[in-house]
Design an enzyme around this catalytic site. Structure first.
Site, mmCIF file in Angstrom:
data_model
loop_
_atom_site.group_PDB
_atom_site.id
_atom_site.type_symbol
_atom_site.label_atom_id
_atom_site.label_comp_id
_atom_site.label_asym_id
_atom_site.label_seq_id
_atom_site.Cartn_x
_atom_site.Cartn_y
_atom_site.Cartn_z
ATOM 1 N N ALA A 271 70.358 -108.077 61.115
ATOM 2 C CA ALA A 271 68.945 -108.106 61.511
ATOM 3 C C ALA A 271 68.134 -107.260 60.539
ATOM 4 O O ALA A 271 68.168 -106.031 60.587
ATOM 5 C CB ALA A 271 68.791 -107.587 62.937
ATOM 6 N N ASN B 263 64.310 -106.648 58.256
ATOM 7 C CA ASN B 263 62.894 -106.533 58.581
ATOM 8 C C ASN B 263 62.182 -107.881 58.580
ATOM 9 O O ASN B 263 61.228 -108.072 59.328
ATOM 10 C CB ASN B 263 62.202 -105.593 57.579
ATOM 11 N N VAL C 114 70.007 -112.885 59.997
ATOM 12 C CA VAL C 114 71.025 -113.843 59.582
ATOM 13 C C VAL C 114 72.166 -113.804 60.588
ATOM 14 O O VAL C 114 72.688 -112.731 60.914
ATOM 15 C CB VAL C 114 71.554 -113.522 58.169
ATOM 16 N N GLY D 22 70.053 -96.892 56.027
ATOM 17 C CA GLY D 22 69.993 -98.178 56.709
ATOM 18 C C GLY D 22 71.361 -98.804 56.879
ATOM 19 O O GLY D 22 72.214 -98.728 55.979
ATOM 20 N N ASP E 262 72.277 -101.857 56.807
ATOM 21 C CA ASP E 262 72.575 -102.886 55.815
ATOM 22 C C ASP E 262 73.085 -102.276 54.516
ATOM 23 O O ASP E 262 73.997 -102.808 53.875
ATOM 24 C CB ASP E 262 71.350 -103.753 55.557
ATOM 25 N N ARG E 263 72.553 -101.111 54.149
ATOM 26 C CA ARG E 263 72.959 -100.468 52.903
ATOM 27 C C ARG E 263 74.395 -99.937 53.001
ATOM 28 O O ARG E 263 75.160 -100.025 52.044
ATOM 29 C CB ARG E 263 71.973 -99.360 52.551
ATOM 30 N N THR F 234 63.141 -107.222 52.006
ATOM 31 C CA THR F 234 61.742 -106.852 52.195
ATOM 32 C C THR F 234 61.404 -105.687 51.280
ATOM 33 O O THR F 234 60.358 -105.660 50.625
ATOM 34 C CB THR F 234 61.500 -106.456 53.662
ATOM 35 N N THR G 51 44.944 -117.489 35.289
ATOM 36 C CA THR G 51 45.094 -116.410 36.267
ATOM 37 C C THR G 51 46.452 -116.482 36.955
ATOM 38 O O THR G 51 47.141 -115.473 37.119
ATOM 39 C CB THR G 51 43.972 -116.482 37.315
#
Length: 260
Positions: free
Chosen positions: A7, A9, A13, A108, A110-111, A133, A187
């Protein structure tokens, strides 16, 4: 089979893992208000499309950096899969690597899971670059200890900030530039060059500084949705592993079961 849930931010998944192999995966936007019932309806349909049923899920492990999303994921597991989920980093699924930082509880999930998976495969000093993110650069030493890292705005956040702050700038899609020229004539081209090549330069510069500080040979592992996009435009990555987080969750689950 194991249902591994990452989970983040922006997205959550869900991956179905059998004997250590990912056999199916699905992604949904992160919304802490989404109920367990909503997850169940969605997952039931997707499992069926892949030839599985909810009864095939016999274990669940969850890693989250969004605390408000956790409760409904736990209810999903207990109510619909009839199993108590393992929560990565908590009592029944503790980290089995050393977090060599002053406040390990702030790293975190995930890390840490990425560090577990990367060290399992690459027994060396590592820098793990995760495009989410936020983009994170994490250092893991040859013993598997997490040593710290860098957090930078993700490329989409950078683009959003640019578009939101400048009224006349259009929104452009993140993609590889049509040429390797860094002088744009429109641009849109100039924005894409600035965001894309600026991000490549940031990655290469930060990784070079980290390598110099570590002072030993280092492997660079990339993960996250945009890793493949950048791989063709930089030489810094030694391996691209899109499923690193899910693989780490699977490893953590197996170690927790063996420890129980």
């Amino acid at each position: 089979m194991l249902l591994a849930v990452d989970a983040g931010n922006t997205n959550i998944v869900f991956a179905l893992v059998s004997n250590g192999e990912i056999v199916a995966r699905w992604r949904i936007a992160t919304d802490p208000r989404r109920t367990a019932d909503e997850y169940a309806v969605w997952l039931n349909q997707l499992l069926g499309l892949e030839g599985y049923a909810m009864a095939d899920v016999t274990a669940v492990i969850i890693a989250t950096v969004v605390p408000k999303a956790l409760h409904n994921l736990e209810v999903l597991s207990s109510k619909y899969f009839k199993v108590e989920p393992l929560i990565a980093g908590e009592a029944k699924a503790p980290w089995d690597i050393h977090l060599d930082v002053p406040a390990p509880q702030t790293v975190g999930a995930d890390r840490v899971v990425n560090a577990i998976a990367a060290h399992e495969t690459h027994k060396s000093d590592l820098i793990i670059v995760d495009f989410g993110t936020a983009s994170t650069f994490d250092v893991v030493d040859y013993n598997g200890a997490y040593k710290g890292g860098i957090i930078a705005p993700g490329i989409n956040l950078s683009l959003d900030a640019l578009v939101n702050a400048a009224a006349k700038l259009p929104r452009v899609a993140i993609e590889a530039p049509s040429s390797r020229s860094v002088i744009g004539t429109t641009t849109e081209e100039q924005m894409l060059i600035g965001v894309f090549w600026g991000y490549v330069a940031m990655m290469e510069g930060l990784v070079a500084r980290m390598r110099a500080e570590i002072g030993r040979p280092v492997k660079i592992i990339a993960t996250g949705g945009l890793a493949v996009l950048f791989d063709d435009y930089t030489e810094i990555f030694d391996a691209i592993e899109p499923d690193l987080t899910i693989r780490g969750l699977s490893i953590l689950y197996e170690r927790s079961i063996a420890r129980a």
